[in-house]
Design a protein around this motif. Structure first.
Motif, PDB file in Angstrom:
ATOM      1  N   ASP A  11      22.667 -40.743  19.738  1.00 49.87           N
ATOM      2  CA  ASP A  11      21.946 -39.744  20.539  1.00 49.87           C
ATOM      3  C   ASP A  11      22.609 -38.370  20.472  1.00 49.87           C
ATOM      4  N   GLY A  12      23.604 -38.216  19.604  1.00 46.74           N
ATOM      5  CA  GLY A  12      24.271 -36.938  19.417  1.00 46.74           C
ATOM      6  C   GLY A  12      24.985 -36.912  18.076  1.00 46.74           C
ATOM      7  N   SER A  13      25.550 -35.769  17.755  1.00 44.04           N
ATOM      8  CA  SER A  13      26.158 -35.592  16.434  1.00 44.04           C
ATOM      9  C   SER A  13      27.593 -36.095  16.332  1.00 44.04           C
ATOM     10  N   SER A  14      28.192 -36.481  17.413  1.00 44.45           N
ATOM     11  CA  SER A  14      29.577 -36.939  17.419  1.00 44.45           C
ATOM     12  C   SER A  14      29.655 -38.443  17.170  1.00 44.45           C
ATOM     13  N   ALA A  19      25.098 -45.209  20.373  1.00 44.06           N
ATOM     14  CA  ALA A  19      24.182 -45.699  19.331  1.00 44.06           C
ATOM     15  C   ALA A  19      22.843 -46.054  19.972  1.00 44.06           C
ATOM     16  N   ILE A  20      21.751 -45.570  19.368  1.00 41.33           N
ATOM     17  CA  ILE A  20      20.409 -45.840  19.889  1.00 41.33           C
ATOM     18  C   ILE A  20      19.547 -46.621  18.901  1.00 41.33           C
ATOM     19  N   GLY A  21      20.040 -46.815  17.699  1.00 42.52           N
ATOM     20  CA  GLY A  21      19.319 -47.574  16.684  1.00 42.52           C
ATOM     21  C   GLY A  21      20.289 -48.024  15.611  1.00 42.52           C
ATOM     22  N   TRP A  22      19.919 -49.057  14.876  1.00 40.23           N
ATOM     23  CA  TRP A  22      20.824 -49.552  13.846  1.00 40.23           C
ATOM     24  C   TRP A  22      20.063 -50.386  12.823  1.00 40.23           C
ATOM     25  N   ALA A  23      20.692 -50.523  11.637  1.00 38.40           N
ATOM     26  CA  ALA A  23      20.211 -51.411  10.578  1.00 38.40           C
ATOM     27  C   ALA A  23      21.427 -51.948   9.845  1.00 38.40           C
ATOM     28  N   PHE A  24      21.357 -53.188   9.420  1.00 41.67           N
ATOM     29  CA  PHE A  24      22.474 -53.855   8.740  1.00 41.67           C
ATOM     30  C   PHE A  24      21.957 -54.491   7.464  1.00 41.67           C
ATOM     31  N   HIS A  25      22.659 -54.254   6.354  1.00 41.29           N
ATOM     32  CA  HIS A  25      22.299 -54.834   5.066  1.00 41.29           C
ATOM     33  C   HIS A  25      23.521 -55.578   4.546  1.00 41.29           C
ATOM     34  N   ASP A  26      23.359 -56.858   4.282  1.00 40.59           N
ATOM     35  CA  ASP A  26      24.483 -57.727   3.952  1.00 40.59           C
ATOM     36  C   ASP A  26      24.419 -58.198   2.507  1.00 40.59           C
ATOM     37  N   GLY A  27      25.165 -57.515   1.638  1.00 36.13           N
ATOM     38  CA  GLY A  27      25.254 -57.925   0.242  1.00 36.13           C
ATOM     39  C   GLY A  27      26.036 -59.202   0.047  1.00 36.13           C
ATOM     40  N   ALA A  28      26.723 -59.667   1.108  1.00 33.18           N
ATOM     41  CA  ALA A  28      27.494 -60.905   1.034  1.00 33.18           C
ATOM     42  C   ALA A  28      26.660 -62.110   1.455  1.00 33.18           C
ATOM     43  N   PRO A  41      20.458 -57.941  24.650  1.00 34.05           N
ATOM     44  CA  PRO A  41      19.582 -58.266  23.530  1.00 34.05           C
ATOM     45  C   PRO A  41      18.855 -57.024  23.006  1.00 34.05           C
ATOM     46  N   GLY A  42      18.849 -56.853  21.688  1.00 35.11           N
ATOM     47  CA  GLY A  42      18.177 -55.726  21.062  1.00 35.11           C
ATOM     48  C   GLY A  42      19.009 -54.467  20.984  1.00 35.11           C
ATOM     49  N   ALA A  43      20.162 -54.453  21.637  1.00 36.90           N
ATOM     50  CA  ALA A  43      21.034 -53.281  21.594  1.00 36.90           C
ATOM     51  C   ALA A  43      21.789 -53.248  20.268  1.00 36.90           C
ATOM     52  N   ALA A  44      22.327 -52.089  19.922  1.00 39.58           N
ATOM     53  CA  ALA A  44      23.132 -51.955  18.707  1.00 39.58           C
ATOM     54  C   ALA A  44      24.399 -52.806  18.830  1.00 39.58           C
ATOM     55  N   PRO A  45      24.928 -53.288  17.716  1.00 41.89           N
ATOM     56  CA  PRO A  45      26.125 -54.135  17.769  1.00 41.89           C
ATOM     57  C   PRO A  45      27.381 -53.363  18.197  1.00 41.89           C
ATOM     58  N   TYR A  46      27.364 -52.045  18.062  1.00 42.70           N
ATOM     59  CA  TYR A  46      28.487 -51.207  18.483  1.00 42.70           C
ATOM     60  C   TYR A  46      27.947 -50.133  19.417  1.00 42.70           C
ATOM     61  N   ARG A  47      28.704 -49.792  20.440  1.00 42.31           N
ATOM     62  CA  ARG A  47      28.292 -48.752  21.382  1.00 42.31           C
ATOM     63  C   ARG A  47      28.275 -47.394  20.721  1.00 42.31           C
ATOM     64  N   SER A  48      29.156 -47.193  19.724  1.00 48.10           N
ATOM     65  CA  SER A  48      29.262 -45.899  19.046  1.00 48.10           C
ATOM     66  C   SER A  48      29.828 -46.101  17.646  1.00 48.10           C
ATOM     67  N   GLY A  49      29.830 -45.021  16.862  1.00 49.18           N
ATOM     68  CA  GLY A  49      30.443 -45.071  15.541  1.00 49.18           C
ATOM     69  C   GLY A  49      31.942 -45.301  15.616  1.00 49.18           C
ATOM     70  N   LEU A  75       9.152 -31.657  18.731  1.00 46.23           N
ATOM     71  CA  LEU A  75       8.332 -32.558  17.925  1.00 46.23           C
ATOM     72  C   LEU A  75       9.109 -33.828  17.607  1.00 46.23           C
ATOM     73  N   ASN A  76       8.412 -34.957  17.602  1.00 47.57           N
ATOM     74  CA  ASN A  76       9.035 -36.224  17.235  1.00 47.57           C
ATOM     75  C   ASN A  76       9.123 -36.326  15.719  1.00 47.57           C
ATOM     76  N   ALA A  77      10.202 -36.902  15.238  1.00 48.78           N
ATOM     77  CA  ALA A  77      10.385 -37.099  13.799  1.00 48.78           C
ATOM     78  C   ALA A  77      11.360 -38.265  13.627  1.00 48.78           C
ATOM     79  N   TYR A  78      12.059 -38.301  12.530  1.00 48.78           N
ATOM     80  CA  TYR A  78      13.045 -39.345  12.304  1.00 48.78           C
ATOM     81  C   TYR A  78      14.247 -39.109  13.221  1.00 48.78           C
ATOM     82  N   LEU A  79      15.114 -40.111  13.331  1.00 47.06           N
ATOM     83  CA  LEU A  79      16.304 -39.970  14.168  1.00 47.06           C
ATOM     84  C   LEU A  79      17.323 -39.093  13.454  1.00 47.06           C
ATOM     85  N   ASP A  80      17.740 -38.035  14.094  1.00 44.66           N
ATOM     86  CA  ASP A  80      18.574 -37.014  13.458  1.00 44.66           C
ATOM     87  C   ASP A  80      20.005 -37.443  13.157  1.00 44.66           C
ATOM     88  N   TYR A  81      20.628 -38.172  14.029  1.00 42.98           N
ATOM     89  CA  TYR A  81      22.075 -38.396  13.930  1.00 42.98           C
ATOM     90  C   TYR A  81      22.380 -39.763  13.319  1.00 42.98           C
TER      91      TYR A  81
END
Length: 99
Positions: A11-14, A19-28, A41-49, A75-81
């Motif tokens: 929700d900010g640049s820091s 964290a307000i959204g997330w995606a995980f890709h597992d090559g393993a 449930p449904g929350a990001a796995p980490y509170r922040s970066g 205006l609404n658009a993609y998530l900036d941060y």
């Protein structure tokens, strides 16, 4: 070595922004460490970066700070941060995969 990639949208640049959204890709394919269970449930796995960094993730890309165009601030658009993290995990690969 296999790569796992984690995208966190905040929700900010820091890196310590929430964290307000997330995606995980597992090559393993599940052979490496999994993500921690979120507090809710449904929350990001980490509170922040920063929390992801503390868990061993390496930051690949930080959010670009681009000012909105005049009169476009609401205006609404993609998530900036967006922050992109990776970790590499050692996996056992069966000999049949090399054929």
């Amino acid at each position: 070595m296999r790569q796992q990639v984690l995208y966190l949208w905040a929700d900010g640049s820091s890196l310590d922004s929430t964290a307000i959204g997330w995606a995980f890709h597992d090559g393993a394919d599940g052979a490496g460490p999994l993500l921690p269970e979120p507090a809710q449930p449904g929350a990001a796995p980490y509170r922040s970066g920063v929390d992801a960094l503390r868990d061993g993730w390496m930051l690949l890309q930080s959010a670009q700070l681009i000012a909105p165009a005049p009169d476009q601030e609401h205006l609404n658009a993609y998530l900036d941060y967006e922050f992109v993290f990776e970790r590499r995990v050692e996996v056992e690969v069966p000999a049949t995969e090399w054929v």
